[in-house]
Design an enzyme around this catalytic site. Structure first.
Site, PDB file in Angstrom:
ATOM      1  N   ASP A  15      21.261 -39.090  50.582  1.00 13.72           N
ATOM      2  CA  ASP A  15      20.857 -39.242  49.154  1.00 13.72           C
ATOM      3  C   ASP A  15      22.000 -39.419  48.258  1.00 13.72           C
ATOM      4  O   ASP A  15      23.051 -39.060  48.464  1.00 13.72           O
ATOM      5  CB  ASP A  15      19.869 -37.990  48.720  1.00 13.72           C
ATOM      6  CG  ASP A  15      19.044 -38.512  47.538  1.00 13.72           C
ATOM      7  OD1 ASP A  15      19.018 -39.681  46.947  1.00 13.72           O
ATOM      8  OD2 ASP A  15      18.616 -37.573  46.920  1.00 13.72           O
ATOM      9  N   GLY A  16      21.775 -40.273  47.119  1.00 14.33           N
ATOM     10  CA  GLY A  16      22.720 -40.444  46.189  1.00 14.33           C
ATOM     11  C   GLY A  16      23.557 -41.768  46.081  1.00 14.33           C
ATOM     12  O   GLY A  16      24.415 -42.036  45.281  1.00 14.33           O
ATOM     13  N   ARG A  19      23.250 -43.269  42.245  1.00 17.02           N
ATOM     14  CA  ARG A  19      24.141 -42.700  41.628  1.00 17.02           C
ATOM     15  C   ARG A  19      25.660 -42.799  41.712  1.00 17.02           C
ATOM     16  O   ARG A  19      26.351 -43.059  40.641  1.00 17.02           O
ATOM     17  CB  ARG A  19      23.618 -41.052  41.453  1.00 17.02           C
ATOM     18  CG  ARG A  19      22.450 -40.832  40.785  1.00 17.02           C
ATOM     19  CD  ARG A  19      22.046 -39.439  41.163  1.00 17.02           C
ATOM     20  NE  ARG A  19      21.302 -39.226  42.198  1.00 17.02           N
ATOM     21  CZ  ARG A  19      21.023 -38.161  42.909  1.00 17.02           C
ATOM     22  NH1 ARG A  19      21.446 -37.068  42.452  1.00 17.02           N
ATOM     23  NH2 ARG A  19      20.282 -38.192  44.164  1.00 17.02           N
ATOM     24  N   ARG A  28      22.637 -50.843  42.455  1.00 20.63           N
ATOM     25  CA  ARG A  28      22.389 -49.873  43.171  1.00 20.63           C
ATOM     26  C   ARG A  28      22.669 -50.268  44.580  1.00 20.63           C
ATOM     27  O   ARG A  28      22.895 -49.358  45.472  1.00 20.63           O
ATOM     28  CB  ARG A  28      20.963 -49.414  43.187  1.00 20.63           C
ATOM     29  CG  ARG A  28      20.522 -48.713  41.754  1.00 20.63           C
ATOM     30  CD  ARG A  28      19.009 -48.547  41.781  1.00 20.63           C
ATOM     31  NE  ARG A  28      18.778 -47.618  42.878  1.00 20.63           N
ATOM     32  CZ  ARG A  28      18.614 -46.416  42.878  1.00 20.63           C
ATOM     33  NH1 ARG A  28      19.140 -45.766  41.758  1.00 20.63           N
ATOM     34  NH2 ARG A  28      18.278 -45.544  43.835  1.00 20.63           N
ATOM     35  N   HIS A  32      23.849 -48.810  48.424  1.00 22.50           N
ATOM     36  CA  HIS A  32      23.335 -48.546  49.609  1.00 22.50           C
ATOM     37  C   HIS A  32      24.174 -49.105  50.697  1.00 22.50           C
ATOM     38  O   HIS A  32      24.277 -48.779  51.869  1.00 22.50           O
ATOM     39  CB  HIS A  32      22.017 -49.265  49.822  1.00 22.50           C
ATOM     40  CG  HIS A  32      20.993 -48.684  48.745  1.00 22.50           C
ATOM     41  ND1 HIS A  32      20.617 -47.491  48.921  1.00 22.50           N
ATOM     42  CD2 HIS A  32      20.257 -49.262  47.789  1.00 22.50           C
ATOM     43  CE1 HIS A  32      19.480 -47.350  48.122  1.00 22.50           C
ATOM     44  NE2 HIS A  32      19.436 -48.384  47.353  1.00 22.50           N
ATOM     45  N   THR A  61       8.318 -43.210  53.214  1.00 20.99           N
ATOM     46  CA  THR A  61       7.110 -43.741  52.863  1.00 20.99           C
ATOM     47  C   THR A  61       6.903 -43.705  51.209  1.00 20.99           C
ATOM     48  O   THR A  61       5.888 -44.768  50.857  1.00 20.99           O
ATOM     49  CB  THR A  61       5.832 -42.707  53.460  1.00 20.99           C
ATOM     50  OG1 THR A  61       5.935 -41.458  53.114  1.00 20.99           O
ATOM     51  CG2 THR A  61       5.815 -42.955  55.022  1.00 20.99           C
ATOM     52  N   ARG A  66       9.759 -48.391  44.756  1.00 19.80           N
ATOM     53  CA  ARG A  66      11.116 -48.854  44.226  1.00 19.80           C
ATOM     54  C   ARG A  66      10.951 -50.365  44.027  1.00 19.80           C
ATOM     55  O   ARG A  66      10.119 -50.985  44.684  1.00 19.80           O
ATOM     56  CB  ARG A  66      12.332 -48.513  45.021  1.00 19.80           C
ATOM     57  CG  ARG A  66      12.545 -47.224  45.123  1.00 19.80           C
ATOM     58  CD  ARG A  66      14.009 -46.641  46.174  1.00 19.80           C
ATOM     59  NE  ARG A  66      14.174 -45.428  45.955  1.00 19.80           N
ATOM     60  CZ  ARG A  66      15.254 -44.906  46.285  1.00 19.80           C
ATOM     61  NH1 ARG A  66      16.291 -45.600  46.337  1.00 19.80           N
ATOM     62  NH2 ARG A  66      15.552 -43.502  46.232  1.00 19.80           N
ATOM     63  N   LEU A 126      24.737 -39.335  72.452  1.00 18.90           N
ATOM     64  CA  LEU A 126      23.995 -38.895  71.290  1.00 18.90           C
ATOM     65  C   LEU A 126      22.717 -39.844  71.306  1.00 18.90           C
ATOM     66  O   LEU A 126      22.783 -41.121  71.102  1.00 18.90           O
ATOM     67  CB  LEU A 126      24.812 -39.432  70.048  1.00 18.90           C
ATOM     68  CG  LEU A 126      24.134 -39.177  68.599  1.00 18.90           C
ATOM     69  CD1 LEU A 126      24.226 -37.783  68.337  1.00 18.90           C
ATOM     70  CD2 LEU A 126      25.164 -39.809  67.729  1.00 18.90           C
ATOM     71  N   ARG A 183      21.449 -32.175  53.063  1.00 17.47           N
ATOM     72  CA  ARG A 183      20.922 -33.194  51.990  1.00 17.47           C
ATOM     73  C   ARG A 183      22.230 -33.327  51.026  1.00 17.47           C
ATOM     74  O   ARG A 183      22.732 -32.169  50.524  1.00 17.47           O
ATOM     75  CB  ARG A 183      19.835 -32.805  51.221  1.00 17.47           C
ATOM     76  CG  ARG A 183      19.463 -33.831  50.211  1.00 17.47           C
ATOM     77  CD  ARG A 183      18.105 -33.796  49.404  1.00 17.47           C
ATOM     78  NE  ARG A 183      17.720 -34.840  48.856  1.00 17.47           N
ATOM     79  CZ  ARG A 183      16.541 -35.246  48.541  1.00 17.47           C
ATOM     80  NH1 ARG A 183      15.340 -34.784  49.107  1.00 17.47           N
ATOM     81  NH2 ARG A 183      16.399 -36.240  47.866  1.00 17.47           N
ATOM     82  N   LEU A 190      12.846 -31.658  50.108  1.00 23.58           N
ATOM     83  CA  LEU A 190      12.955 -32.352  51.398  1.00 23.58           C
ATOM     84  C   LEU A 190      12.292 -33.452  51.147  1.00 23.58           C
ATOM     85  O   LEU A 190      12.617 -34.434  52.271  1.00 23.58           O
ATOM     86  CB  LEU A 190      12.015 -31.572  52.413  1.00 23.58           C
ATOM     87  CG  LEU A 190      12.689 -30.345  53.082  1.00 23.58           C
ATOM     88  CD1 LEU A 190      11.526 -29.451  53.959  1.00 23.58           C
ATOM     89  CD2 LEU A 190      13.794 -30.720  54.136  1.00 23.58           C
ATOM     90  N   SER A 191      11.681 -33.851  50.314  1.00 21.33           N
ATOM     91  CA  SER A 191      11.290 -35.151  50.006  1.00 21.33           C
ATOM     92  C   SER A 191      10.449 -35.895  51.170  1.00 21.33           C
ATOM     93  O   SER A 191      10.928 -36.846  51.612  1.00 21.33           O
ATOM     94  CB  SER A 191      12.209 -36.155  49.436  1.00 21.33           C
ATOM     95  OG  SER A 191      13.104 -35.621  48.559  1.00 21.33           O
TER      96      SER A 191
HETATM   97  C1  IPE Z   1      14.646 -39.261  50.171  1.00 24.34           C
HETATM   98  O1  IPE Z   1      15.349 -39.622  48.851  1.00 24.34           O
HETATM   99  C2  IPE Z   1      14.860 -40.437  51.143  1.00 24.34           C
HETATM  100  C3  IPE Z   1      15.815 -41.029  51.750  1.00 24.34           C
HETATM  101  C4  IPE Z   1      17.029 -40.400  51.509  1.00 24.34           C
HETATM  102  C5  IPE Z   1      15.696 -42.117  52.543  1.00 24.34           C
HETATM  103  P1  IPE Z   1      14.744 -40.040  47.520  1.00 24.34           P
HETATM  104  O2  IPE Z   1      15.964 -40.370  46.516  1.00 24.34           O
HETATM  105  O3  IPE Z   1      13.695 -41.034  47.737  1.00 24.34           O
HETATM  106  O4  IPE Z   1      14.001 -38.893  47.126  1.00 24.34           O
HETATM  107  P2  IPE Z   1      13.665 -38.302  45.717  1.00 24.34           P
HETATM  108  O5  IPE Z   1      12.814 -39.163  45.091  1.00 24.34           O
HETATM  109  O6  IPE Z   1      14.644 -38.050  45.074  1.00 24.34           O
HETATM  110  O7  IPE Z   1      12.781 -36.807  46.029  1.00 24.34           O
HETATM  111  C1  IPE Z   2      19.245 -42.796  49.085  1.00 24.88           C
HETATM  112  O1  IPE Z   2      19.870 -42.907  48.012  1.00 24.88           O
HETATM  113  C2  IPE Z   2      18.978 -43.802  49.986  1.00 24.88           C
HETATM  114  C3  IPE Z   2      17.543 -44.221  49.689  1.00 24.88           C
HETATM  115  C4  IPE Z   2      16.573 -43.649  49.341  1.00 24.88           C
HETATM  116  C5  IPE Z   2      17.078 -45.442  50.813  1.00 24.88           C
HETATM  117  P1  IPE Z   2      19.168 -43.317  46.651  1.00 24.88           P
HETATM  118  O2  IPE Z   2      18.917 -44.542  46.304  1.00 24.88           O
HETATM  119  O3  IPE Z   2      17.853 -42.416  46.582  1.00 24.88           O
HETATM  120  O4  IPE Z   2      20.126 -42.798  45.554  1.00 24.88           O
HETATM  121  P2  IPE Z   2      19.880 -41.971  44.217  1.00 24.88           P
HETATM  122  O5  IPE Z   2      19.284 -40.782  44.319  1.00 24.88           O
HETATM  123  O6  IPE Z   2      18.989 -42.886  43.359  1.00 24.88           O
HETATM  124  O7  IPE Z   2      21.148 -41.584  43.818  1.00 24.88           O
HETATM  125 MG    MG Z   3      17.677 -40.529  45.849  1.00 23.68          MG
END
Ligand code: IPE
Ligand code: IPE
Ligand code: MG
Length: 236
Positions: A15-16, A19, A28, A32, A61, A66, A126, A183, A190-191
């Protein structure tokens, strides 16, 4: 780090990305993209550390909520990743699997993923599981439906449904539960990731955004894991 006590299964919520990009005034998708580069390094590290299973949460899911261009971009980056890395993954004896109903992804992504699964299916190094269009609630529901179907058709008795039976009907069938769930990005939830499987996992949360995550951060997380006392409800 104790090389003799490497977790058998590490699962990561990557995640992140968004940001990370925003901090640099980038779109964004640049986040990725950078995240995919990091994934390559982490897979390599897990391979060389002797981790048995690595599961990464790549698309949930809920991520369909987005904007369309971000969703499409994520899948394009995924296709490019598989195209670029498949030969090396295979060379490193990595076995790729997908968790989740990936048939809902764009056609090129489905084709590329099938190629990766097929090409690496006999590998013994792995096991690299990519959670795509994955959500635990969706996974548990389809498992329950499939058990109910077996009961309905008289192939399974209700009293024979136990935790193992349900586990055998999840996307993760045959995969040991994660020992360590990491995470990134500072979020502490956990999302909808591996809810059933992480019942006794150790959690490590780091503020580092995924594109900044390095093998050194991975090692630090493993060290933190090794310092934990796992009791599984018992006494030490
Ligand atoms: C969880 O991250 C999903 C993935 C990393 C693929 P999200 O960014 O979608 O989760 P929330 O919305 O912050 O809970
Ligand atoms: C995680 O990064 C990747 C996916 C969910 C695909 P994010 O896109 O959720 O990044 P933030 O949480 O918005 O920073
Ligand atoms: Mg995120």
């Amino acid at each position: 780090m104790d090389k003799e006590r490497i977790p058998l299964h590490i699962a990561i919520v990557m995640d992140g990305n968004g940001r990370w990009a925003a901090k640099r005034s980038l779109p964004r998708l640049a986040g990725h993209n950078a995240g995919m580069g990091v994934l390559k390094e982490i897979v390599k590290s897990c391979s060389s550390l002797g981790v048995g299973h690595l599961t990464v949460y790549a698309f949930s899911t809920e991520n369909w909520k987005r904007p369309e261009d971000e969703v499409g971009g994520i899948f394009r980056i995924l296709v490019a990743y598989v195209e670029k890395e498949l030969a090396e993954l295979h060379q490193n004896n990595v076995r790729v699997t997908v968790l989740g109903d990936y048939s809902a992804l764009p056609r090129e992504a489905v084709i590329k993923l099938d190629e990766a699964l097929d090409r690496t299916k006999e590998n013994t190094g792995l096991a690299f599981h990519i959670a795509l269009n994955y959500g635990s609630r969706d996974e548990i529901l389809q498992g329950v439906r499939s058990l109910a179907t077996e009961v309905g058709e008289g192939r399974l008795r209700i009293e024979d449904i136990d935790a193992q039976k349900l586990s055998d009907h999840l996307y993760t069938r045959g995969i040991p539960d994660p020992d360590l769930v990491i995470r990134t990005s500072g979020e502490k939830r956990l999302s909808n990731f591996l809810l059933w499987q992480s019942a006794y996992s150790e959690f490590v949360f780091t503020d580092v955004y995924w594109p900044d995550f390095t093998p050194a951060h991975l090692c630090a997380a493993i060290e933190e894991y090794q310092g934990r006392s796992r009791r599984f409800g018992g006494v030490k």
